[in-house]
Design a protein around this motif. Structure first.
Motif, PDB file in Angstrom:
ATOM      1  N   ILE A  40       5.497  -2.621   4.960  1.00 42.10           N
ATOM      2  CA  ILE A  40       6.391  -1.466   4.869  1.00 42.10           C
ATOM      3  C   ILE A  40       5.698  -0.372   4.067  1.00 42.10           C
ATOM      4  O   ILE A  40       5.173  -0.629   2.984  1.00 42.10           O
ATOM      5  N   HIS A  41       5.666   0.811   4.628  1.00 47.62           N
ATOM      6  CA  HIS A  41       5.073   2.048   4.100  1.00 47.62           C
ATOM      7  C   HIS A  41       3.598   2.152   4.475  1.00 47.62           C
ATOM      8  O   HIS A  41       3.244   2.949   5.324  1.00 47.62           O
ATOM      9  N   GLY A  42       2.680   1.435   3.836  1.00 41.79           N
ATOM     10  CA  GLY A  42       1.291   1.382   4.286  1.00 41.79           C
ATOM     11  C   GLY A  42       0.488   2.655   4.156  1.00 41.79           C
ATOM     12  O   GLY A  42      -0.564   2.787   4.788  1.00 41.79           O
ATOM     13  N   VAL A  43       0.925   3.597   3.330  1.00 44.66           N
ATOM     14  CA  VAL A  43       0.215   4.877   3.213  1.00 44.66           C
ATOM     15  C   VAL A  43      -1.219   4.684   2.740  1.00 44.66           C
ATOM     16  O   VAL A  43      -2.133   5.390   3.163  1.00 44.66           O
ATOM     17  N   GLY A  44      -1.440   3.703   1.864  1.00 46.16           N
ATOM     18  CA  GLY A  44      -2.763   3.524   1.269  1.00 46.16           C
ATOM     19  C   GLY A  44      -3.685   2.596   2.029  1.00 46.16           C
ATOM     20  O   GLY A  44      -4.806   2.330   1.582  1.00 46.16           O
ATOM     21  N   ILE A  45      -3.254   2.070   3.176  1.00 42.95           N
ATOM     22  CA  ILE A  45      -4.140   1.210   3.959  1.00 42.95           C
ATOM     23  C   ILE A  45      -5.315   2.042   4.468  1.00 42.95           C
ATOM     24  O   ILE A  45      -5.132   3.132   5.012  1.00 42.95           O
ATOM     25  N   THR A  46      -6.519   1.529   4.286  1.00 44.59           N
ATOM     26  CA  THR A  46      -7.727   2.286   4.602  1.00 44.59           C
ATOM     27  C   THR A  46      -8.100   2.154   6.073  1.00 44.59           C
ATOM     28  O   THR A  46      -7.617   1.272   6.791  1.00 44.59           O
TER      29      THR A  46
ATOM     30  N   ALA B   2       0.826  -1.213   0.000  1.00 40.30           N
ATOM     31  CA  ALA B   2       0.000   0.000   0.000  1.00 40.30           C
ATOM     32  C   ALA B   2       0.858   1.262   0.000  1.00 40.30           C
ATOM     33  O   ALA B   2       0.555   2.237   0.686  1.00 40.30           O
ATOM     34  N   GLU B   3       1.914   1.249  -0.798  1.00 40.82           N
ATOM     35  CA  GLU B   3       2.808   2.403  -0.880  1.00 40.82           C
ATOM     36  C   GLU B   3       2.297   3.346  -1.964  1.00 40.82           C
ATOM     37  O   GLU B   3       2.861   3.459  -3.049  1.00 40.82           O
ATOM     38  N   GLY B   4       1.192   4.014  -1.651  1.00 43.66           N
ATOM     39  CA  GLY B   4       0.593   4.912  -2.617  1.00 43.66           C
ATOM     40  C   GLY B   4      -0.674   5.523  -2.072  1.00 43.66           C
ATOM     41  O   GLY B   4      -1.132   5.207  -0.959  1.00 43.66           O
ATOM     42  N   THR B   5      -1.270   6.407  -2.861  1.00 41.02           N
ATOM     43  CA  THR B   5      -2.494   7.104  -2.465  1.00 41.02           C
ATOM     44  C   THR B   5      -3.658   6.783  -3.391  1.00 41.02           C
ATOM     45  O   THR B   5      -4.733   7.364  -3.248  1.00 41.02           O
ATOM     46  N   ASP B   6      -3.491   5.867  -4.333  1.00 44.37           N
ATOM     47  CA  ASP B   6      -4.524   5.576  -5.327  1.00 44.37           C
ATOM     48  C   ASP B   6      -5.305   4.323  -4.960  1.00 44.37           C
ATOM     49  O   ASP B   6      -5.089   3.693  -3.915  1.00 44.37           O
ATOM     50  N   ALA B   7      -6.220   3.940  -5.853  1.00 46.72           N
ATOM     51  CA  ALA B   7      -7.071   2.777  -5.603  1.00 46.72           C
ATOM     52  C   ALA B   7      -6.259   1.483  -5.548  1.00 46.72           C
ATOM     53  O   ALA B   7      -6.608   0.555  -4.809  1.00 46.72           O
ATOM     54  N   THR B   8      -5.195   1.418  -6.327  1.00 41.20           N
ATOM     55  CA  THR B   8      -4.342   0.229  -6.294  1.00 41.20           C
ATOM     56  C   THR B   8      -3.756   0.017  -4.906  1.00 41.20           C
ATOM     57  O   THR B   8      -3.799  -1.092  -4.350  1.00 41.20           O
TER      58      THR B   8
ATOM     59  N   GLN C 276       2.685  12.379   1.085  1.00 36.92           N
ATOM     60  CA  GLN C 276       2.043  12.197   2.375  1.00 36.92           C
ATOM     61  C   GLN C 276       2.534  10.916   3.023  1.00 36.92           C
ATOM     62  O   GLN C 276       3.156  10.072   2.381  1.00 36.92           O
ATOM     63  N   SER C 277       2.250  10.809   4.320  1.00 34.86           N
ATOM     64  CA  SER C 277       2.626   9.608   5.045  1.00 34.86           C
ATOM     65  C   SER C 277       1.365   8.934   5.554  1.00 34.86           C
ATOM     66  O   SER C 277       0.255   9.279   5.137  1.00 34.86           O
ATOM     67  N   VAL C 278       1.512   7.962   6.451  1.00 34.71           N
ATOM     68  CA  VAL C 278       0.354   7.205   6.921  1.00 34.71           C
ATOM     69  C   VAL C 278      -0.548   8.090   7.763  1.00 34.71           C
ATOM     70  O   VAL C 278      -0.097   9.025   8.431  1.00 34.71           O
TER      71      VAL C 278
ATOM     72  N   CYS D 148       8.361   4.720   6.785  1.00 36.57           N
ATOM     73  CA  CYS D 148       9.579   5.438   6.401  1.00 36.57           C
ATOM     74  C   CYS D 148       9.146   6.836   5.973  1.00 36.57           C
ATOM     75  O   CYS D 148       8.921   7.089   4.775  1.00 36.57           O
ATOM     76  N   PRO D 149       8.985   7.762   6.902  1.00 33.65           N
ATOM     77  CA  PRO D 149       8.321   9.034   6.608  1.00 33.65           C
ATOM     78  C   PRO D 149       8.933   9.847   5.474  1.00 33.65           C
ATOM     79  O   PRO D 149       8.204  10.374   4.633  1.00 33.65           O
ATOM     80  N   THR D 150      10.269   9.966   5.419  1.00 35.36           N
ATOM     81  CA  THR D 150      10.827  10.864   4.403  1.00 35.36           C
ATOM     82  C   THR D 150      10.691  10.281   3.003  1.00 35.36           C
ATOM     83  O   THR D 150      10.538  11.027   2.036  1.00 35.36           O
ATOM     84  N   THR D 151      10.727   8.963   2.863  1.00 38.30           N
ATOM     85  CA  THR D 151      10.454   8.347   1.561  1.00 38.30           C
ATOM     86  C   THR D 151       9.007   8.578   1.152  1.00 38.30           C
ATOM     87  O   THR D 151       8.717   8.930   0.003  1.00 38.30           O
ATOM     88  N   ASN D 152       8.086   8.354   2.078  1.00 38.56           N
ATOM     89  CA  ASN D 152       6.669   8.553   1.771  1.00 38.56           C
ATOM     90  C   ASN D 152       6.393   9.979   1.325  1.00 38.56           C
ATOM     91  O   ASN D 152       5.674  10.211   0.342  1.00 38.56           O
ATOM     92  N   LEU D 153       6.949  10.944   2.035  1.00 38.18           N
ATOM     93  CA  LEU D 153       6.725  12.344   1.687  1.00 38.18           C
ATOM     94  C   LEU D 153       7.368  12.694   0.352  1.00 38.18           C
ATOM     95  O   LEU D 153       6.804  13.444  -0.453  1.00 38.18           O
ATOM     96  N   TYR D 154       8.554  12.162   0.106  1.00 40.49           N
ATOM     97  CA  TYR D 154       9.294  12.463  -1.122  1.00 40.49           C
ATOM     98  C   TYR D 154       8.584  11.922  -2.354  1.00 40.49           C
ATOM     99  O   TYR D 154       8.439  12.629  -3.371  1.00 40.49           O
ATOM    100  N   LEU D 155       8.139  10.670  -2.285  1.00 44.04           N
ATOM    101  CA  LEU D 155       7.528  10.049  -3.465  1.00 44.04           C
ATOM    102  C   LEU D 155       6.039  10.332  -3.580  1.00 44.04           C
ATOM    103  O   LEU D 155       5.531  10.540  -4.686  1.00 44.04           O
ATOM    104  N   LEU D 156       5.328  10.323  -2.448  1.00 41.19           N
ATOM    105  CA  LEU D 156       3.867  10.335  -2.475  1.00 41.19           C
ATOM    106  C   LEU D 156       3.252  11.634  -1.980  1.00 41.19           C
ATOM    107  O   LEU D 156       2.053  11.864  -2.190  1.00 41.19           O
TER     108      LEU D 156
END
Length: 404
Positions: free
Chosen positions: A200-206, A173-179, A233-235, A223-231
């Motif tokens: 690991i990451h889990g930003v897209g877990i509902t 769930a390393e993302g913000t989309d439906a996938t 936002q974080s969890v 991994c907050p700085t990776t999440n913020l850099y790529l996406l």
């Protein structure tokens, strides 16, 4: 052989009262001082256990921080972008360096920030488990990359072959989309969500997923700085989610800001109401990564008899109400001394000078004078890759080797 030490007057993290005390140790914690102990006065310092980095790709830390879009909807898109350019520069040249040196730089990055135990998310390369590798790397683990870059058959096989008492890792769930939002349910349908599952990451877990028996006992590594850099936002810190969000990882420099101290600082900025962020790099991963069980043998002691003492020191200004704030606000050059398995590795010159049995060479870390154990310095000099911000002033090659 590790020389026995008596460490006097340090404030030892781990108890309810930040009071100075004495510790006796060699390669393990001792109950009383050895008659041959070297006494070192640590007045004015706080002694912290070595941190646990729950996620890194150790052989990728010599790569520059990389992305090809301002923001990704899903890290799978980023992975495809990078994969298409692996035979282009600078990746082509960087991939050609010896594996041993690539792994060493990842270990050195962690050592320098006080992360003395690391979870490697990739194959268990042999150099990671050499006795002279800079940090301890988790040996017993199962893993796959992700639902995108691993087949369902590979995922199920890996999970089933991992013993239930051994942690099993997957980017999820390393993302913000439906996938990304669908990945927890997909993984659960495959039968790969259990008490030893480590997302690991889990930003897209509902929210609905996070209330699913608190993710069926699985635990989340962020991994907050990776999440913020790529996406961007974080969890999301819902109450149920925080039950599963228990560990911090640095990721590699391919996507992260730097090291585990940078992640700890970003985590505290994102979640300022969490009372003790330091627990996410110590108490929680110790319990959830199959490491030694956490137990206080007596107040202020977080080692048990037989444990190898890994710790670092930070100067205490006595103005702070919580000593955890020293770590949360620290950068790697602020660590006054780093000790692995009872042996000082790098520190401020005046502190390292209190260990006369350790031969050192002069160095600078991010512009701050340091002294480095000559054995570590020789590894650094031998490596074909350079650690950013670290400069050896003395040449350690050819100097005598000090043995106790």
């Amino acid at each position: 052989m590790v020389h026995p030490l008596t460490l006097k007057n340090a404030v030892v993290y781990g108890g309810s009262k930040p009071e100075p005390r004495d510790l006796y140790l060699a390669d393990v914690l001792l109950d009383k001082p050895n008659r041959k102990s070297l006494t070192v006065d640590l007045s004015g310092y706080v002694l912290f256990p070595g941190m646990i980095n729950a996620h890194d790709h150790l052989e990728l830390n010599h790569f520059p921080r990389t992305k090809f879009r301002e923001r990704y909807d899903n890290a799978h898109q980023w992975g495809e972008d990078v994969s298409q350019r692996l035979d282009q520069e600078p990746f082509k040249t960087l991939r050609a360096y010896p594996l041993e040196d690539r792994c060493f730089i990842g270990g050195l990055k962690n050592l320098l920030c006080g992360a003395l135990t690391v979870v490697h998310h990739n194959p268990p390369h042999k150099p990671l488990f050499r006795s002279d590798f800079p940090v301890t790397v988790l040996k017993r683990y199962g893993w796959v990359h992700s639902l995108h870059f691993s087949t369902e058959a590979e995922i199920v096989s890996s999970y089933q072959q991992t013993p239930p008492d051994v942690p099993w890792f997957i980017h999820l769930a390393e993302g913000t989309d439906a996938t990304a939002a669908s990945e927890y349910r997909r993984l659960k349908k495959l039968g790969c969500v259990g008490k030893n599952t480590r997302f690991i990451h889990g930003v897209g877990i509902t929210d609905a997923d996070s209330y699913d028996g608190n993710l069926s006992g699985a635990k989340l590594i962020t991994c907050p700085t990776t999440n913020l850099y790529l996406l961007g936002q974080s969890v999301y810190p819902s109450s149920a989610f925080l039950t599963s969000l228990t560990m911090l990882g640095s990721d590699s420099r391919l996507t992260a800001e730097g090291d585990l101290l940078d992640e700890l600082r970003a985590f505290h900025t994102l979640y300022p109401l969490i009372p003790n962020p330091f627990s996410y790099v110590y108490h929680a991963p110790e319990r959830h990564l199959g490491l030694r069980p956490h137990k206080f043998r007596r107040e202020f002691i977080w080692w048990d008899a037989g444990d190898a003492p890994d710790f670092f020191l930070i100067k205490h200004d006595y103005e702070l109400t919580k000593i955890e704030a020293l770590v949360v606000n620290a950068r790697r050059a602020d660590l006054a001394l780093i000790v692995r398995h009872g042996v000082p590795q790098i520190g401020d010159p005046d502190l390292m000078a209190q260990f006369p049995h350790i031969e050192t060479v002069r160095a600078e870390l991010d512009g701050v004078p340091k002294a480095i154990n000559i054995q570590l310095a020789r590894q650094i000099a031998k490596c074909t890759l350079k650690e950013p911000g670290l400069e050896l002033i003395d040449n350690p090659q050819g100097r005598r080797r000090t043995l106790w």
